[in-house]
Design an enzyme around this catalytic site. Structure first.
Site, PDB file in Angstrom:
ATOM      1  N   SER A 133      -3.676  35.835 -19.213  1.00 43.72           N
ATOM      2  CA  SER A 133      -4.388  37.108 -19.080  1.00 43.72           C
ATOM      3  C   SER A 133      -5.657  36.975 -19.915  1.00 43.72           C
ATOM      4  O   SER A 133      -6.371  35.973 -19.848  1.00 43.72           O
ATOM      5  CB  SER A 133      -3.480  38.248 -19.558  1.00 43.72           C
ATOM      6  N   TYR A 147     -13.838  41.955 -13.722  1.00 43.16           N
ATOM      7  CA  TYR A 147     -13.055  40.822 -14.241  1.00 43.16           C
ATOM      8  C   TYR A 147     -11.816  41.354 -14.958  1.00 43.16           C
ATOM      9  O   TYR A 147     -10.697  40.890 -14.722  1.00 43.16           O
ATOM     10  CB  TYR A 147     -13.899  39.979 -15.201  1.00 43.16           C
ATOM     11  N   LYS A 151      -7.364  40.959 -14.805  1.00 44.35           N
ATOM     12  CA  LYS A 151      -6.452  40.622 -15.898  1.00 44.35           C
ATOM     13  C   LYS A 151      -5.509  41.796 -16.218  1.00 44.35           C
ATOM     14  O   LYS A 151      -4.377  41.568 -16.660  1.00 44.35           O
ATOM     15  CB  LYS A 151      -7.239  40.170 -17.132  1.00 44.35           C
TER      16      LYS A 151
HETATM   17  P1  NAP Z   1     -12.652  26.871 -17.810  1.00 43.83           P
HETATM   18  O1  NAP Z   1     -12.772  25.742 -18.784  1.00 43.83           O
HETATM   19  O2  NAP Z   1     -13.865  27.197 -17.005  1.00 43.83           O
HETATM   20  O3  NAP Z   1     -11.410  26.595 -16.852  1.00 43.83           O
HETATM   21  C1  NAP Z   1     -11.149  27.361 -15.701  1.00 43.83           C
HETATM   22  C2  NAP Z   1     -10.243  26.535 -14.817  1.00 43.83           C
HETATM   23  O4  NAP Z   1      -9.831  27.311 -13.678  1.00 43.83           O
HETATM   24  C3  NAP Z   1     -10.936  25.281 -14.277  1.00 43.83           C
HETATM   25  O5  NAP Z   1     -10.046  24.187 -14.394  1.00 43.83           O
HETATM   26  C4  NAP Z   1     -11.175  25.618 -12.815  1.00 43.83           C
HETATM   27  O6  NAP Z   1     -11.175  24.489 -11.961  1.00 43.83           O
HETATM   28  C5  NAP Z   1      -9.935  26.457 -12.540  1.00 43.83           C
HETATM   29  N1  NAP Z   1     -10.034  27.202 -11.291  1.00 43.83           N
HETATM   30  C6  NAP Z   1     -10.906  28.177 -10.929  1.00 43.83           C
HETATM   31  N2  NAP Z   1     -10.656  28.582  -9.665  1.00 43.83           N
HETATM   32  C7  NAP Z   1      -9.598  27.849  -9.217  1.00 43.83           C
HETATM   33  C8  NAP Z   1      -8.852  27.803  -8.019  1.00 43.83           C
HETATM   34  N3  NAP Z   1      -9.162  28.584  -6.939  1.00 43.83           N
HETATM   35  N4  NAP Z   1      -7.800  26.943  -7.928  1.00 43.83           N
HETATM   36  C9  NAP Z   1      -7.477  26.135  -8.968  1.00 43.83           C
HETATM   37  N5  NAP Z   1      -8.150  26.115 -10.128  1.00 43.83           N
HETATM   38  C10 NAP Z   1      -9.191  26.959 -10.247  1.00 43.83           C
HETATM   39  O7  NAP Z   1     -12.269  28.221 -18.581  1.00 43.83           O
HETATM   40  P2  NAP Z   1     -10.983  28.573 -19.478  1.00 43.83           P
HETATM   41  O8  NAP Z   1     -11.466  29.409 -20.561  1.00 43.83           O
HETATM   42  O9  NAP Z   1     -10.199  27.366 -19.782  1.00 43.83           O
HETATM   43  O10 NAP Z   1     -10.184  29.517 -18.456  1.00 43.83           O
HETATM   44  C11 NAP Z   1      -8.796  29.392 -18.257  1.00 43.83           C
HETATM   45  C12 NAP Z   1      -8.171  30.778 -18.125  1.00 43.83           C
HETATM   46  O11 NAP Z   1      -8.337  31.469 -19.363  1.00 43.83           O
HETATM   47  C13 NAP Z   1      -8.827  31.665 -17.047  1.00 43.83           C
HETATM   48  O12 NAP Z   1      -7.797  32.347 -16.348  1.00 43.83           O
HETATM   49  C14 NAP Z   1      -9.656  32.653 -17.852  1.00 43.83           C
HETATM   50  O13 NAP Z   1      -9.803  33.893 -17.188  1.00 43.83           O
HETATM   51  C15 NAP Z   1      -8.796  32.787 -19.123  1.00 43.83           C
HETATM   52  N6  NAP Z   1      -9.519  33.283 -20.310  1.00 43.83           N
HETATM   53  C16 NAP Z   1     -10.469  32.538 -20.921  1.00 43.83           C
HETATM   54  C17 NAP Z   1     -11.102  33.046 -22.047  1.00 43.83           C
HETATM   55  C18 NAP Z   1     -12.153  32.274 -22.787  1.00 43.83           C
HETATM   56  O14 NAP Z   1     -12.867  32.851 -23.604  1.00 43.83           O
HETATM   57  N7  NAP Z   1     -12.293  30.984 -22.586  1.00 43.83           N
HETATM   58  C19 NAP Z   1     -10.764  34.302 -22.546  1.00 43.83           C
HETATM   59  C20 NAP Z   1      -9.788  35.041 -21.904  1.00 43.83           C
HETATM   60  C21 NAP Z   1      -9.152  34.519 -20.796  1.00 43.83           C
HETATM   61  P3  NAP Z   1     -12.507  23.844 -11.317  1.00 43.83           P
HETATM   62  O15 NAP Z   1     -12.870  22.692 -12.219  1.00 43.83           O
HETATM   63  O16 NAP Z   1     -12.057  23.366  -9.963  1.00 43.83           O
HETATM   64  O17 NAP Z   1     -13.553  24.901 -11.246  1.00 43.83           O
END
Ligand code: NAP
Length: 281
Positions: A133, A147, A151
């Site tokens: 989330s 967004y 979540k």
């Molecule tokens: P990230 O490094 O940009 O990673 C996002 C990942 O999601 C990438 O591996 C991307 O793959 C994958 N993805 C997107 N669409 C997809 C699909 N249709 N099918 C399969 N994979 C897909 O960012 P992250 O921060 O690690 O994000 C991971 C999770 O954490 C997300 O759900 C995000 O909403 C959540 N989140 C992040 C933060 C933060 O500050 N970083 C805060 C709160 C929540 P591709 O390489 O193919 O694009």
């Protein structure tokens, strides 16, 4: 006993960090991505304990195939991480139906379908779902509403799921990160194509913040991964893991805001039953 994991979205960020943490202690991980080339950095270091599988959460066939392959190769699937996701920034009026519908396809409908497909395997193993989330899944702000709404949906699905599957021996952990230094504010954050100057003072602040913060977010994905893996191991871990001081601060402020609203008009808003009968829920 080593565990077997499947993680959606392992090409970067939190998904990759969780995979590395699990692999470093001897677990087996089905690494998944839309482009499996992006998995080679991790897979090359752990050739005997990883599988590299194509998976796009918006294509249920690819999710089902990855789950079947991982369960067959590892013998069982103990942990399923619903991690894949991305964001769109813009005021509610600015984000187009094409932009928010595609985000819901990934963050919400993709997660629901992946969960449904993984449930039989996790029931067999008495396993654990880790659902990604966000701090924004509890507390939102101007420019982040659509967004956040994905979540908020993840929160509701995960909360109900936890109640439904706990008696079946399956656990759910909801992860609520604050701002973590991944690709999230870079390639995984889209700015709505429409920009209305009337929202510059409100939603516009979120655009500016995300651009200025990209690459300098306070949260360390490696530390996040350690907490997540520890929660998977600990049967007594709480349902929710707010990660980072910003997530803690924002969630606390939201809970206080809800409490203040309930107190402010409580005598009026609670007194709406027929003949003042107590509401039984
Ligand atoms: P990230 O490094 O940009 O990673 C996002 C990942 O999601 C990438 O591996 C991307 O793959 C994958 N993805 C997107 N669409 C997809 C699909 N249709 N099918 C399969 N994979 C897909 O960012 P992250 O921060 O690690 O994000 C991971 C999770 O954490 C997300 O759900 C995000 O909403 C959540 N989140 C992040 C933060 C933060 O500050 N970083 C805060 C709160 C929540 P591709 O390489 O193919 O694009």
């Amino acid at each position: 006993m080593p565990k077997s994991w499947l993680i959606t979205g392992c090409s970067s960020g939190l998904g990759a960090a969780i995979a590395e943490e699990a692999l470093a202690r001897g677990d087996r991980v089905a690494l998944t991505a839309r482009d499996t080339e992006k998995l080679t950095r991790i897979a090359a270091r752990y050739p005997s304990t990883t599988l590299s599988l194509h998976l796009d959460v918006t294509v249920p066939g690819s999710v089902a195939a990855a789950i079947a392959t991982a369960e067959q190769a590892f013998g069982q699937l103990d942990v399923f991480v619903n991690n894949a996701g991305y964001g769109v920034i813009g005021a509610v009026e600015e984000v187009s139906p094409e932009e928010y519908r595609q985000m819901f396809e990934t963050n919400v409908f993709g997660l629901i379908e992946a969960t449904r497909l993984a449930l039989p395997a996790l029931r067999r193993s008495h396993g654990t779902f880790v659902n990604m989330s966000s701090g924004s899944g509890i507390a939102t702000r101007a420019g982040f509403g659509l967004y956040s709404s994905t979540k908020f949906a993840v929160e509701a699905i995960s909360e109900a799921l936890a109640l439904e599957v706990r008696p079946l021996g399956v656990r759910v952990v909801i992860v609520e990160p604050g701002a973590f230094r991944t690709d999230f504010l870079g390639r995984s954050m889209t700015i709505a194509a429409t920009r209305l100057p009337i929202y510059d003072e409100t939603a516009g602040g979120m655009r500016t913040l995300s651009e200025s913060m990209s690459g300098s977010q306070p949260g360390d994905p490696v530390r996040a991964a350690k907490v997540i893996v520890a929660a998977v191991d600990d049967e007594a871990a709480p349902l929710r893991l707010p990660l980072g001081p910003d997530a803690h601060r924002n969630i606390k402020a939201k809970l206080d805001w809800v409490s203040a609203d309930m107190a402010a008009w409580g005598d009026r808003t609670a007194a709406t039953s027929f003949e003042q009968l107590e509401v039984k829920t």
